[in-house]
Design an enzyme around this catalytic site. Structure first.
Site, PDB file in Angstrom:
ATOM      1  N   THR A   1     -12.192  69.259 -43.502  1.00  0.00           N
ATOM      2  CA  THR A   1     -12.074  70.641 -43.971  1.00  0.00           C
ATOM      3  C   THR A   1     -13.314  71.455 -43.654  1.00  0.00           C
ATOM      4  O   THR A   1     -13.258  72.688 -43.573  1.00  0.00           O
ATOM      5  CB  THR A   1     -11.800  70.646 -45.494  1.00  0.00           C
ATOM      6  OG1 THR A   1     -10.580  69.947 -45.743  1.00  0.00           O
ATOM      7  CG2 THR A   1     -11.685  72.052 -46.048  1.00  0.00           C
TER       8      THR A   1
ATOM      9  N   TYR B 130     -10.176  56.628 -44.625  1.00  0.00           N
ATOM     10  CA  TYR B 130      -9.296  57.795 -44.571  1.00  0.00           C
ATOM     11  C   TYR B 130      -8.112  57.455 -43.672  1.00  0.00           C
ATOM     12  O   TYR B 130      -8.241  57.384 -42.457  1.00  0.00           O
ATOM     13  CB  TYR B 130     -10.074  58.999 -44.026  1.00  0.00           C
ATOM     14  CG  TYR B 130      -9.351  60.320 -44.058  1.00  0.00           C
ATOM     15  CD1 TYR B 130      -8.092  60.480 -44.624  1.00  0.00           C
ATOM     16  CD2 TYR B 130      -9.961  61.454 -43.524  1.00  0.00           C
ATOM     17  CE1 TYR B 130      -7.456  61.705 -44.651  1.00  0.00           C
ATOM     18  CE2 TYR B 130      -9.332  62.694 -43.546  1.00  0.00           C
ATOM     19  CZ  TYR B 130      -8.077  62.813 -44.116  1.00  0.00           C
ATOM     20  OH  TYR B 130      -7.451  64.022 -44.132  1.00  0.00           O
TER      21      TYR B 130
ATOM     22  N   LYS C   1      -8.612  57.133 -48.976  1.00  0.00           N
ATOM     23  CA  LYS C   1      -7.999  58.454 -49.002  1.00  0.00           C
ATOM     24  C   LYS C   1      -6.660  58.308 -48.300  1.00  0.00           C
ATOM     25  O   LYS C   1      -6.597  58.098 -47.088  1.00  0.00           O
ATOM     26  CB  LYS C   1      -8.848  59.516 -48.325  1.00  0.00           C
ATOM     27  CG  LYS C   1      -8.194  60.907 -48.382  1.00  0.00           C
ATOM     28  CD  LYS C   1      -9.024  61.989 -47.719  1.00  0.00           C
ATOM     29  CE  LYS C   1      -8.290  63.334 -47.808  1.00  0.00           C
ATOM     30  NZ  LYS C   1      -9.032  64.432 -47.124  1.00  0.00           N
TER      31      LYS C   1
END
Length: 295
Positions: free
Chosen positions: A46, A130, A158
């Site tokens: 992000t 992730y 994640k």
């Protein structure tokens, strides 16, 4: 130490000159923690890390490390190589690295296991794997994710499978010491219902307290609140991810006066005004009292 609750993967705001707006970043970081976030993620996807210079990345780390030190909050950092992990050794605020499954190469599940086993053994901080197969091109089964949980130095996952499937059910059906943090913002409520420990959610730049409340509701068995909040927040996340992340989030934050510009760096393009308006409406909807939906 355990990972649970809400973690906000911070954007990188830019000022009108195109430089990183460090003051705005610090303010956003404090606001997320004020609203109840357990911790922050610096230099996650992000944050547009691939578009930042080394000096900019270091400046972002300085700000987020200072905030987390002052607030006694947990800091996760996006780090995907041995070199990037080594750089975290002198950052005592960093509790773990958020490390993506190697993208594009599609090494197979055994290759992923071998990769993380070596990386975790050499890393100065624990890893949060992730898993986001629709971006990496590498699918991991529930059985492989459970094997990852047994790798020394891997403390969390994640989990961003792109929805709920049979492997999702299998993942949560078997007890594990692995902290599972939902990463698909739109599906965070059902993941929490299945047993996720929390979430790493870009959408939580907006309605941060709502996401905190959602997680607490599922964890305490308040299913009425959880279902009502889950629906609203799923609609918000859908609006915020209508264009590539974090373009809409930045547009909304700018419209609210929280960051100096809505700017992103190429290859991203700014969000369309109509998309921004839809997301702003969704933010307003989340803020309405829950009782209005029961009537």
């Amino acid at each position: 130490m355990t990972l649970s609750g809400l973690y906000v993967p911070l954007i990188t705001p830019f000022d009108r000159s195109g430089a990183v707006a460090l003051d705005a970043l610090e303010t956003i970081a404090h606001q997320a923690l004020d609203a109840g976030a357990r911790g922050l993620v610096a230099l996650g996807t992000t944050a547009e890390p691939s578009s930042l210079t080394t000096a900019e990345q270091q400046a972002v780390m300085d700000v987020t490390s200072r905030v987390c030190h002052e607030r006694h909050a947990q800091l996760l950092v996006g780090a995907n190589t041995a070199q990037a992990l080594d750089a975290l050794a002198d950052r005592p605020e960093v509790v773990a690295a958020l490390t993506v499954v190697p993208p594009f190469v599609r090494p197979g599940e055994e290759g992923v296991l071998a990769y993380f086993t070596r990386l975790a053994a050499e890393s100065p901080v624990p890893l949060v794997v992730y898993d986001i197969p629709h971006r990496t091109g590498q699918y991991l089964s529930a059985a492989t994710l459970h094997r990852l949980a047994a790798v020394p130095g891997v403390m969390g996952l994640k989990y961003s499978p792109g929805g709920i499937n049979a492997d999702t059910i299998a993942l949560f059906a078997q007890p594990s010491d692995l902290a599972i943090l939902g990463g698909d913002d739109t599906f965070i409520s059902p993941l929490l219902a299945l047993g996720a420990h929390g979430g790493i959610l870009a959408s939580a730049h907006l309605a941060t307290g709502g996401f905190v409340r959602l997680i607490e509701a599922w964890h305490t068995g308040d299913t009425t609140t959880a279902r009502l909040m889950g629906g609203r927040l799923a609609a918000l996340s859908t609006a915020l991810f209508a264009e590539p992340n974090p373009t809409v989030i930045k547009a909304v934050l700018h419209a609210q006066g929280q960051i100096p510009t809505p700017d992103v760096r190429l290859p991203l393009l700014p969000a369309h005004p109509h998309t921004t308006k839809t997301a702003l409406d969704a933010v307003t909807a989340v803020a309405r009292p829950l009782a209005t939906q029961r009537g």
